[in-house]
Design a protein around this motif. Structure first.
Motif, mmCIF file in Angstrom:
data_model
loop_
_atom_site.group_PDB
_atom_site.id
_atom_site.type_symbol
_atom_site.label_atom_id
_atom_site.label_comp_id
_atom_site.label_asym_id
_atom_site.label_seq_id
_atom_site.Cartn_x
_atom_site.Cartn_y
_atom_site.Cartn_z
ATOM 1 N N PHE A 280 -16.052 22.202 15.750
ATOM 2 C CA PHE A 280 -14.726 22.244 15.143
ATOM 3 C C PHE A 280 -13.994 20.924 15.372
ATOM 4 O O PHE A 280 -14.197 20.268 16.381
ATOM 5 N N CYS A 281 -13.141 20.578 14.417
ATOM 6 C CA CYS A 281 -12.331 19.368 14.570
ATOM 7 C C CYS A 281 -11.391 19.518 15.756
ATOM 8 O O CYS A 281 -10.703 20.525 15.887
ATOM 9 N N LYS A 282 -11.393 18.488 16.608
ATOM 10 C CA LYS A 282 -10.535 18.570 17.799
ATOM 11 C C LYS A 282 -9.072 18.312 17.455
ATOM 12 O O LYS A 282 -8.180 18.586 18.233
ATOM 13 N N ASN A 283 -8.831 17.808 16.240
ATOM 14 C CA ASN A 283 -7.451 17.529 15.835
ATOM 15 C C ASN A 283 -6.831 18.706 15.086
ATOM 16 O O ASN A 283 -5.776 19.213 15.470
ATOM 17 N N CYS A 284 -7.504 19.164 13.996
ATOM 18 C CA CYS A 284 -6.905 20.216 13.173
ATOM 19 C C CYS A 284 -7.622 21.562 13.313
ATOM 20 O O CYS A 284 -7.142 22.571 12.798
ATOM 21 N N GLY A 285 -8.790 21.581 13.987
ATOM 22 C CA GLY A 285 -9.484 22.841 14.233
ATOM 23 C C GLY A 285 -10.361 23.335 13.105
ATOM 24 O O GLY A 285 -10.932 24.415 13.184
ATOM 25 N N TYR B 205 -16.857 12.504 10.876
ATOM 26 C CA TYR B 205 -15.393 12.587 10.849
ATOM 27 C C TYR B 205 -14.973 13.843 10.088
ATOM 28 O O TYR B 205 -15.735 14.394 9.290
ATOM 29 N N CYS B 206 -13.760 14.269 10.330
ATOM 30 C CA CYS B 206 -13.243 15.489 9.711
ATOM 31 C C CYS B 206 -12.801 15.196 8.274
ATOM 32 O O CYS B 206 -11.991 14.296 8.050
ATOM 33 N N PRO B 207 -13.333 15.942 7.268
ATOM 34 C CA PRO B 207 -12.914 15.706 5.876
ATOM 35 C C PRO B 207 -11.471 16.151 5.632
ATOM 36 O O PRO B 207 -10.838 15.746 4.660
ATOM 37 N N GLU B 208 -10.966 16.998 6.515
ATOM 38 C CA GLU B 208 -9.617 17.548 6.368
ATOM 39 C C GLU B 208 -8.545 16.545 6.818
ATOM 40 O O GLU B 208 -7.621 16.247 6.087
ATOM 41 N N CYS B 209 -8.707 16.028 8.012
ATOM 42 C CA CYS B 209 -7.672 15.143 8.563
ATOM 43 C C CYS B 209 -8.167 13.721 8.831
ATOM 44 O O CYS B 209 -7.367 12.841 9.161
ATOM 45 N N GLY B 210 -9.492 13.497 8.699
ATOM 46 C CA GLY B 210 -10.022 12.135 8.826
ATOM 47 C C GLY B 210 -10.234 11.636 10.243
ATOM 48 O O GLY B 210 -10.591 10.478 10.446
HETATM 49 ZN ZN LIG Z 1 -9.494 17.664 11.310
#
Ligand SMILES: [Zn+2]
Length: 97
Positions: free
Chosen positions: A2-7, A16-21
């Protein structure tokens, strides 16, 4: 994982996270691996420069260009390899002339 920034749930191999980068841990370890690799090339050049000036120049040159791209890690060894290879070359010239 899971993304550590947005989950958001991410692919296992996502760098990298496609949601928040935000870069994932995988991205950081890939960076680190390349950093260690360029350091390894620089050290290889440093060692080789004692035996073969040509190898010292090649590894030293490759290590130096990689070190410049990767925050200077391995730069010292690369420069040392180039210097030792050059000194070795002159010593070699002296012995054959
Ligand atoms: Zn994210």
């Amino acid at each position: 994982m899971f993304c550590k920034n947005c989950g958001k749930e991410l692919n296992e191999w996502a760098i990298y996270c496609p949601e928040c980068g935000v870069a994932t841990d995988k991205f950081q370890s890939a960076e680190k691996k390349q950093e260690e690799e360029s350091n390894g090339i620089a050290i290889a050049g440093f060692v080789c420069s004692f035996f073969s000036c040509l190898l010292g120049w090649i590894f030293g040159g490759v290590g130096l260009s990689r070190a410049n791209k990767r925050n200077g890690k391995g730069k010292g060894f690369s420069i040392a390899a180039l210097i030792i290879a050059t000194i070795g070359f002159f010593i070699y010239l002296e012995t054959i002339l």
